[in-house]
Design a protein around this motif. Structure first.
Motif: not given
Length: 531
Positions: A61-76
């Motif tokens: 909780p409170g940690d920043p995490v990052a998502i960097v990948k190909d374009n797809h709705w699974d980002y959300v």
């Protein structure tokens, strides 16, 4: 149903028996064996699963995490999974250049980076190792030395959900980055869900999705718009949603024809690239009653062609203008009649319409003094809205420079017309006196159908440099000369193909990068103080 807690959004939709079916043009990157069709309970299960991934990788909780990948709705879906355990996800487009990705991750300092293997490999080949910018790296796809795989964290139980505080950081998205490295924008539950998504989740006649609607979205899925759109549209519960991850007409065509949409949303760049579908025999857009566009300027010929493709008697196009920091600020509707006029120098789609009633306010000020200017005079556009973000990650001074009390400086030059509508001229950094690049681009697109996109680049001390984007990179010079005969003086045009133009994650042209490629040492006319 109204959205609030994105960590359990799909669980709540399942409890309310939301019947929406989601169709994908390709399987999720997080579930490559999962197929291309999902119902709401299956989506809820996927969010719980990825929440367990984040937890097993060390996110707390409170940690920043990052998502960097190909374009797809699974980002959300990945963002929802992180929010479920109380972490703060940053959605960062995987097609950014390696130095920009490194800069953003250095500012964010995530505890966990979930990245596509192809992104990690591409950056490594460019001499940028993203693996050292997070405590733990999860690689989606092929194994990457020094990174854990999704298989390493599968099968662990998800932690219990944590309800977010309304004003705490909820999600981080980034701006387009047309003039340099994008800014990391922090939103809270109150700004992006309570103010924006809840407003869109109201069943407004004509504009809101109905239960019998079929939606199609060709979006930039790392962008904040995708997060907000997801929250609102699932609460409205349309019959089905088609997700497009690219703009290849041949890939999109079977998905759209399998479920002809009644509502379409796409980035302007994707609308441009999908235009060949409009002339096909089995027209996938024949049932559309409503088109929506945001992100960037849309040219009149594009609006005209899509409205003409609909078999409905009175299809509508709704254009929204806003920024990642604020959400939508103005809106305007177009009909077949309102875009009938061709090739003339008229406001067209540059008239962005009026502020959202009761929700946003605009002010146009002198760039030198920041004092309001009268209607009809160009100036910097300031906005006031309850949806304004919390700030920029790692750039507090930059954020402070763009705020003046309740007012946010958009960095755009516009004119407040006497009817209260806003006429957009240019970004301040690109604006050159009385000339409007956007106006010239509109006129050229209208007069030369073979030009997919026209980009007018301004520099100090010289006439603007027009770039004509065509399918084959060729341009009929005689036709060009005829088309621009009554426009302000321009230099000889440069003709390029679509893939030769540097673009942002949303398909916007990176004007400063393009100018640097075409004219070494050129200086932009604006100050750039508010980019």
């Amino acid at each position: 149903m109204k959205p609030y807690d994105m960590g359990v959004l799909f669980d709540e939709c399942a409890e309310h028996a939301i019947p929406t079916t989601v169709r994908l043009d390709r399987p999720f990157d997080i579930a490559p064996e999962g197929g291309t069709s999902y119902d709401v309970p299956a989506l809820a299960g996927l969010v719980r699963e990825v929440s367990a991934w984040w937890h097993a990788a060390g996110a707390r909780p409170g940690d920043p995490v990052a998502i960097v990948k190909d374009n797809h709705w699974d980002y959300v879906l990945l963002a929802c999974g992180a929010i479920r355990l109380g972490a703060v996800p940053a959605q960062i487009a995987g097609n950014l250049d390696a130095p920009s990705l490194a800069t953003l991750l250095h500012r964010l300092r995530p505890s966990v980076l979930l990245a596509g293997s192809a992104v990690l490999q591409r950056c490594a080949e460019a001499g940028v190792d993203l693996r050292g910018l997070a405590r733990t790296v999860l690689a989606l796809g092929e194994p990457v030395p020094g990174a854990r795989s999704a298989d390493d964290v599968r099968g662990t139980p998800p932690p219990p959900p944590r309800r977010p505080e309304p004003d705490a950081p909820l999600v981080v998205v980034h701006t387009s980055g047309t003039t340099g490295v994008p800014k990391l924008v922090v939103h809270s539950t109150r700004t992006v869900i309570g103010t924006l998504a809840r407003f869109e989740a109201v069943r407004v006649p004509v504009l809101a999705a109905r239960r019998d609607d079929v939606l199609a979205n060709a979006g930039a899925w790392a962008h904040g718009r995708a997060f907000c759109w997801t929250a609102s549209v699932f609460c409205l519960g349309p019959r089905s949603i088609s997700i497009l991850t690219g703009a290849d007409p041949d890939t999109a065509d079977p998905v759209l024809r399998a479920a002809p949409p009644t509502i379409v949303e796409a980035t302007p760049a994707n609308y441009l690239r999908l235009r060949p579908l409009l002339s096909r025999l089995d027209n996938a857009f024949r049932n559309v009653r409503l088109y929506l566009s945001t992100f960037d300027a849309i040219h009149p010929p594009t609006v005209r062609d899509y409205l003409a493709a609909s078999g409905r008697r009175t299809p509508l196009w709704m254009q929204g203008w806003g920024q990642s920091e604020t959400g939508p600020l103005t809106f305007r509707f177009f009909t077949r009649g309102s875009v009938r006029q061709r090739g003339e120098r008229h406001p067209g789609t540059r008239n962005l319409g009026h502020p959202v009633p009761g929700r946003t306010r605009l002010r146009v000020v002198d760039p030198a003094t920041l004092r309001p200017v009268p209607a009809g005079r160009p100036g910097l556009v300031l906005a006031a809205t309850a949806a304004t973000c919390l700030g920029y990650v790692g750039e507090d001074d930059r954020w402070a420079a763009k705020r003046d009390g309740r007012w946010f400086n958009t960095g755009d030059i516009g004119v407040r017309r006497r009817d209260g509508s806003l006429l957009l001229l240019d970004r301040e950094v690109d604006h050159a006196g009385a000339l409007s690049c956007l106006e010239i681009e509109d006129v050229v697109a209208d007069r030369l159908p073979e030009v997919i996109e026209c980009v007018v680049l301004t520099t100090r001390g010289r006439p603007p440099l027009p770039v004509a984007v065509t399918e084959d990179g060729a341009l009929d010079r005689a036709a060009w000369a005829t088309a621009v005969r009554d426009l302000p003086p321009l230099r000889e045009p440069v003709a390029l193909r679509w893939d030769e133009v540097p673009r942002t994650a949303t398909g916007k042209v990176r004007r400063s990068a393009l100018l640097a490629e075409l004219q070494d040492g050129a200086t932009l006319p604006g100050s750039g103080r508010w980019t």
